[in-house]
Design a protein around this motif. Structure first.
Motif, PDB file in Angstrom:
ATOM      1  N   SER A 329       0.829  -1.204   0.000  1.00  0.00           N
ATOM      2  CA  SER A 329       0.000   0.000   0.000  1.00  0.00           C
ATOM      3  C   SER A 329       0.863   1.254   0.000  1.00  0.00           C
ATOM      4  CB  SER A 329      -0.917   0.020   1.237  1.00  0.00           C
ATOM      5  OG  SER A 329      -1.614   1.248   1.314  1.00  0.00           O
ATOM      6  N   ASN A 330       0.601   2.138  -0.951  1.00  0.00           N
ATOM      7  CA  ASN A 330       1.295   3.430  -0.988  1.00  0.00           C
ATOM      8  C   ASN A 330       0.825   4.363   0.113  1.00  0.00           C
ATOM      9  OD1 ASN A 330       3.124   3.365  -3.308  1.00  0.00           O
ATOM     10  ND2 ASN A 330       1.278   3.110  -4.537  1.00  0.00           N
ATOM     11  N   ALA A 331      -0.287   4.027   0.753  1.00  0.00           N
ATOM     12  CA  ALA A 331      -0.813   4.886   1.821  1.00  0.00           C
ATOM     13  C   ALA A 331      -0.162   4.599   3.163  1.00  0.00           C
ATOM     14  CB  ALA A 331      -2.325   4.701   1.936  1.00  0.00           C
ATOM     15  N   LEU A 332       0.661   3.570   3.231  1.00  0.00           N
ATOM     16  CA  LEU A 332       1.312   3.212   4.490  1.00  0.00           C
ATOM     17  C   LEU A 332       2.700   3.844   4.545  1.00  0.00           C
ATOM     18  CD1 LEU A 332       0.562   1.396   6.919  1.00  0.00           C
ATOM     19  CD2 LEU A 332       1.869  -0.430   5.842  1.00  0.00           C
ATOM     20  N   PRO A 333       3.054   4.527   5.634  1.00  0.00           N
ATOM     21  CA  PRO A 333       4.371   5.170   5.704  1.00  0.00           C
ATOM     22  C   PRO A 333       5.492   4.145   5.804  1.00  0.00           C
ATOM     23  CG  PRO A 333       3.219   5.351   7.811  1.00  0.00           C
ATOM     24  CD  PRO A 333       2.231   4.790   6.833  1.00  0.00           C
ATOM     25  N   ASN A 334       6.641   4.470   5.203  1.00  0.00           N
ATOM     26  CA  ASN A 334       7.811   3.597   5.320  1.00  0.00           C
ATOM     27  C   ASN A 334       8.190   3.458   6.788  1.00  0.00           C
ATOM     28  OD1 ASN A 334       7.925   3.400   2.538  1.00  0.00           O
ATOM     29  ND2 ASN A 334       9.422   5.045   2.318  1.00  0.00           N
ATOM     30  N   GLY A 335       8.634   2.260   7.153  1.00  0.00           N
ATOM     31  CA  GLY A 335       9.036   2.022   8.526  1.00  0.00           C
ATOM     32  C   GLY A 335       7.928   1.494   9.409  1.00  0.00           C
ATOM     33  N   THR A 336       6.712   1.438   8.860  1.00  0.00           N
ATOM     34  CA  THR A 336       5.569   0.935   9.615  1.00  0.00           C
ATOM     35  C   THR A 336       4.826  -0.089   8.774  1.00  0.00           C
ATOM     36  OG1 THR A 336       5.271   3.007  10.808  1.00  0.00           O
ATOM     37  CG2 THR A 336       3.393   1.524  10.747  1.00  0.00           C
ATOM     38  N   GLY A 337       4.576  -1.255   9.355  1.00  0.00           N
ATOM     39  CA  GLY A 337       3.797  -2.285   8.697  1.00  0.00           C
ATOM     40  C   GLY A 337       2.656  -2.720   9.585  1.00  0.00           C
ATOM     41  N   LEU A 338       1.806  -3.559   9.058  1.00  0.00           N
ATOM     42  CA  LEU A 338       0.685  -4.102   9.824  1.00  0.00           C
ATOM     43  C   LEU A 338       0.554  -5.592   9.552  1.00  0.00           C
ATOM     44  CD1 LEU A 338      -2.013  -1.340   9.166  1.00  0.00           C
ATOM     45  CD2 LEU A 338      -1.132  -1.964  11.420  1.00  0.00           C
ATOM     46  N   VAL A 382     -12.292  -0.864  13.577  1.00  0.00           N
ATOM     47  CA  VAL A 382     -11.437  -1.970  14.008  1.00  0.00           C
ATOM     48  C   VAL A 382     -12.193  -2.653  15.143  1.00  0.00           C
ATOM     49  CG1 VAL A 382      -9.185  -2.664  14.895  1.00  0.00           C
ATOM     50  CG2 VAL A 382      -9.366  -0.713  13.335  1.00  0.00           C
ATOM     51  N   SER A 383     -12.941  -3.678  14.812  1.00  0.00           N
ATOM     52  CA  SER A 383     -13.813  -4.316  15.791  1.00  0.00           C
ATOM     53  C   SER A 383     -13.053  -5.186  16.787  1.00  0.00           C
ATOM     54  CB  SER A 383     -14.877  -5.156  15.078  1.00  0.00           C
ATOM     55  OG  SER A 383     -14.273  -6.131  14.247  1.00  0.00           O
ATOM     56  N   LYS A 384     -11.849  -5.602  16.411  1.00  0.00           N
ATOM     57  CA  LYS A 384     -11.034  -6.439  17.298  1.00  0.00           C
ATOM     58  C   LYS A 384      -9.592  -5.904  17.300  1.00  0.00           C
ATOM     59  CE  LYS A 384     -13.820 -10.503  16.143  1.00  0.00           C
ATOM     60  NZ  LYS A 384     -13.815 -11.858  15.530  1.00  0.00           N
ATOM     61  N   PRO A 385      -9.321  -4.884  18.111  1.00  0.00           N
ATOM     62  CA  PRO A 385      -7.966  -4.302  18.125  1.00  0.00           C
ATOM     63  C   PRO A 385      -6.864  -5.323  18.408  1.00  0.00           C
ATOM     64  CG  PRO A 385      -9.497  -2.851  19.255  1.00  0.00           C
ATOM     65  CD  PRO A 385     -10.244  -4.123  18.979  1.00  0.00           C
ATOM     66  N   LEU A 386      -7.149  -6.355  19.200  1.00  0.00           N
ATOM     67  CA  LEU A 386      -6.126  -7.370  19.464  1.00  0.00           C
ATOM     68  C   LEU A 386      -5.813  -8.189  18.219  1.00  0.00           C
ATOM     69  CD1 LEU A 386      -7.206  -8.688  22.991  1.00  0.00           C
ATOM     70  CD2 LEU A 386      -5.303  -7.163  22.432  1.00  0.00           C
ATOM     71  N   GLY A 387      -6.644  -8.071  17.197  1.00  0.00           N
ATOM     72  CA  GLY A 387      -6.382  -8.741  15.930  1.00  0.00           C
ATOM     73  C   GLY A 387      -5.570  -7.906  14.984  1.00  0.00           C
ATOM     74  N   VAL A 388      -4.963  -6.831  15.477  1.00  0.00           N
ATOM     75  CA  VAL A 388      -4.109  -5.941  14.672  1.00  0.00           C
ATOM     76  C   VAL A 388      -2.778  -5.757  15.391  1.00  0.00           C
ATOM     77  CG1 VAL A 388      -3.825  -3.611  13.762  1.00  0.00           C
ATOM     78  CG2 VAL A 388      -6.077  -4.718  13.689  1.00  0.00           C
ATOM     79  N   VAL A 389      -1.679  -5.917  14.667  1.00  0.00           N
ATOM     80  CA  VAL A 389      -0.356  -5.649  15.224  1.00  0.00           C
ATOM     81  C   VAL A 389       0.343  -4.612  14.347  1.00  0.00           C
ATOM     82  CG1 VAL A 389       1.871  -6.597  15.939  1.00  0.00           C
ATOM     83  CG2 VAL A 389      -0.190  -8.023  16.070  1.00  0.00           C
ATOM     84  N   ARG A 390       0.712  -3.501  14.964  1.00  0.00           N
ATOM     85  CA  ARG A 390       1.501  -2.477  14.279  1.00  0.00           C
ATOM     86  C   ARG A 390       2.970  -2.871  14.387  1.00  0.00           C
ATOM     87  NH1 ARG A 390       0.834   4.014  14.585  1.00  0.00           N
ATOM     88  NH2 ARG A 390       2.756   4.595  13.496  1.00  0.00           N
ATOM     89  N   VAL A 391       3.640  -2.971  13.247  1.00  0.00           N
ATOM     90  CA  VAL A 391       5.002  -3.509  13.198  1.00  0.00           C
ATOM     91  C   VAL A 391       5.981  -2.415  12.800  1.00  0.00           C
ATOM     92  CG1 VAL A 391       6.476  -5.302  12.244  1.00  0.00           C
ATOM     93  CG2 VAL A 391       4.014  -5.698  12.435  1.00  0.00           C
ATOM     94  N   ALA A 392       7.025  -2.243  13.590  1.00  0.00           N
ATOM     95  CA  ALA A 392       8.122  -1.360  13.178  1.00  0.00           C
ATOM     96  C   ALA A 392       9.002  -2.143  12.212  1.00  0.00           C
ATOM     97  CB  ALA A 392       8.925  -0.912  14.392  1.00  0.00           C
ATOM     98  N   THR A 393       9.168  -1.644  10.991  1.00  0.00           N
ATOM     99  CA  THR A 393       9.945  -2.353   9.978  1.00  0.00           C
ATOM    100  C   THR A 393      11.344  -1.775   9.799  1.00  0.00           C
ATOM    101  OG1 THR A 393       8.943  -0.958   8.280  1.00  0.00           O
ATOM    102  CG2 THR A 393       7.874  -3.072   8.744  1.00  0.00           C
ATOM    103  N   ALA A 394      11.736  -0.873  10.680  1.00  0.00           N
ATOM    104  CA  ALA A 394      13.080  -0.304  10.638  1.00  0.00           C
ATOM    105  C   ALA A 394      13.477   0.082  12.046  1.00  0.00           C
ATOM    106  CB  ALA A 394      13.130   0.927   9.721  1.00  0.00           C
ATOM    107  N   ALA A 395      14.772   0.073  12.303  1.00  0.00           N
ATOM    108  CA  ALA A 395      15.264   0.432  13.627  1.00  0.00           C
ATOM    109  C   ALA A 395      15.062   1.931  13.861  1.00  0.00           C
ATOM    110  CB  ALA A 395      16.741   0.088  13.756  1.00  0.00           C
ATOM    111  N   THR A 396      14.733   2.300  15.087  1.00  0.00           N
ATOM    112  CA  THR A 396      14.571   3.713  15.418  1.00  0.00           C
ATOM    113  C   THR A 396      15.931   4.397  15.411  1.00  0.00           C
ATOM    114  OG1 THR A 396      12.672   3.178  16.816  1.00  0.00           O
ATOM    115  CG2 THR A 396      13.704   5.331  17.126  1.00  0.00           C
ATOM    116  N   PRO A 397      16.095   5.496  14.671  1.00  0.00           N
ATOM    117  CA  PRO A 397      17.398   6.177  14.622  1.00  0.00           C
ATOM    118  C   PRO A 397      17.815   6.722  15.977  1.00  0.00           C
ATOM    119  CG  PRO A 397      15.749   7.311  13.225  1.00  0.00           C
ATOM    120  CD  PRO A 397      15.057   6.158  13.856  1.00  0.00           C
TER     121      PRO A 397
END
Length: 397
Positions: A329-338, A382-397
């Motif tokens: 998805s182009n709408a998702l910022p780099n460094g963040t996945g789901l 988001v009817s089930k928030p526990l069914g969503v995981v926000r993933v950091a895809t890059a190390a924090t600078p």
């Protein structure tokens, strides 16, 4: 013609089933397609699409003919077997009911036609197809988008109630006779949901361009609908919930968070574990930005030098990580996945995309310009928030 459509539908279903069987076999074995499977899959999908295209054309022919007959009845013009007024000439540069572009336009602006001819583009209203599918699409091909992969439902009204499960604690246990039974906590919360308007206008366009170019009206409408869909995807992901913005996945409270590990693929795998631990054991979906998917796709296995996600770089990889379908998805910022349970997020709509043409915006009438407005109403829950995981895809600078 109905019998022909039925025959084509059967053929399309046959090849769709063949493609699905190939995809499900590879997915079950947690591997990419072999070269032979990819060729068979592409062939089956291509044939299915071809039959669907023929069905669409036949249905369009029927619709145009019905509209033309109704119009002829109103103005007293007899129709020949080809759907045109008998012997009525068509003026040069005008769109009649013949040709693919003419059929598409005629089905949308039939009320503005006289004697089979298209008058200058009038102000009016049409309805485009709703850019949401009524059910989750099985992801066996990289062309799927995020909106195609999520549950889509018609809204019961402009404002309605929805239940969100923010907690789950299972206290089921053996109980002695006469003892008090334990209570499990389901963490349900009732929220109010409002459909919000997403809309935009086309730039002012000279009226005669539509007269001289048969396909321009279809082109403008399709571009506007595509833009509406892109905006909706952005809102579903990142809307901050402050009206008129939607409540996006990334801004919903209670979703799980996975920190960056050593690379994108391993971070995603850790997020899958979090979903499974929370009781969301299947129907997963990975959402990544194009740059993060490139990192995952081109990562090399330690020591072997082989690409982890691609069996052969000369073929387009089936988009999966750890056997889970991936949507880019182009709408998702780099460094963040789901990583999500696909049934944990629901997109609601009012089931219509309104397309309105007008010459009365600003000074359009004086300049002989026309523009279109496309809009619809949506909400995301988001009817089930526990069914969503926000993933950091890059190390924090």
């Amino acid at each position: 013609m109905n019998a022909k459509i039925k025959e084509l539908q059967n053929e399309a279903a046959t090849f769709t089933a063949k493609a699905r069987t190939i995809a499900e076999k590879a997915q079950a074995e947690a591997r990419p397609f072999t070269a032979a499977e990819q060729a068979d899959y592409d062939d089956a999908v291509g044939k299915a699409k071809s039959y669907l295209g023929q069905i669409k054309t036949l249905k369009a022919d029927e619709a145009v003919l019905d509209q033309a007959k109704g119009l002829a009845a109103r103005i007293g013009t007899p129709l020949g077997s080809d759907g045109h007024g008998g012997g009525v000439p068509r003026a040069k540069g005008r769109v009649g009911l013949a040709g693919k572009a003419g059929k598409e336009l005629a089905s949308r602006i039939a009320d503005g036609m006289v004697d089979g001819q298209k008058a200058l583009l009038p102000s009016g209203t049409a309805h485009a197809g709703v850019p949401l599918l009524p059910e989750v699409v099985e992801l066996g091909h990289p062309s799927n988008t995020l909106l195609d992969a999520l549950v889509a439902l018609p809204a019961p009204g402009p404002t309605f109630k929805a239940l969100v499960q923010r907690q789950r604690t299972n206290n089921a246990a053996p109980v002695a006779e006469g003892a008090t039974k334990p209570t499990s906590v389901f963490g349900l919360e009732e929220i109010e949901v409002n459909l919000e308007v997403l809309a935009h206008l086309s730039e002012p366009t000279p009226r005669y361009w539509f007269e001289d170019n048969d396909a321009l009206q279809v082109f403008v409408q399709d571009e506007l609908v595509r833009g509406l869909r892109d905006a909706l995807e952005g809102q579903v992901l990142e809307g901050d919930g402050t009206r008129p913005n939607l409540q996006g996945i990334l801004t919903t409270s209670g979703v799980q968070v996975q920190a960056f590990t050593t690379d994108v693929a391993r971070s995603v795998r850790a997020a899958i574990t979090k979903l499974e631990t929370a009781g969301h054991e299947d129907n997963h979906l990975v959402i990544l930005s194009p740059a993060d998917w490139e990192k995952a796709e081109t990562a090399r296995a330690e020591g072997s030098g082989q690409l982890e996600a691609v069996a052969n770089v000369t073929e387009r990889a089936q988009r999966t990580l750890w056997g889970v379908p991936v949507v880019v998805s182009n709408a998702l910022p780099n460094g963040t996945g789901l990583v999500i349970d696909r049934e944990a997020v629901v997109v609601y709509s009012d089931n219509v995309v309104d397309v309105r043409w007008s010459e009365t915006v600003a000074d359009d009438f004086e300049k002989n310009h026309v523009r279109a407005r496309v809009e619809s109403r949506y909400a995301a829950v988001v009817s089930k928030p526990l069914g969503v995981v926000r993933v950091a895809t890059a190390a924090t600078p």
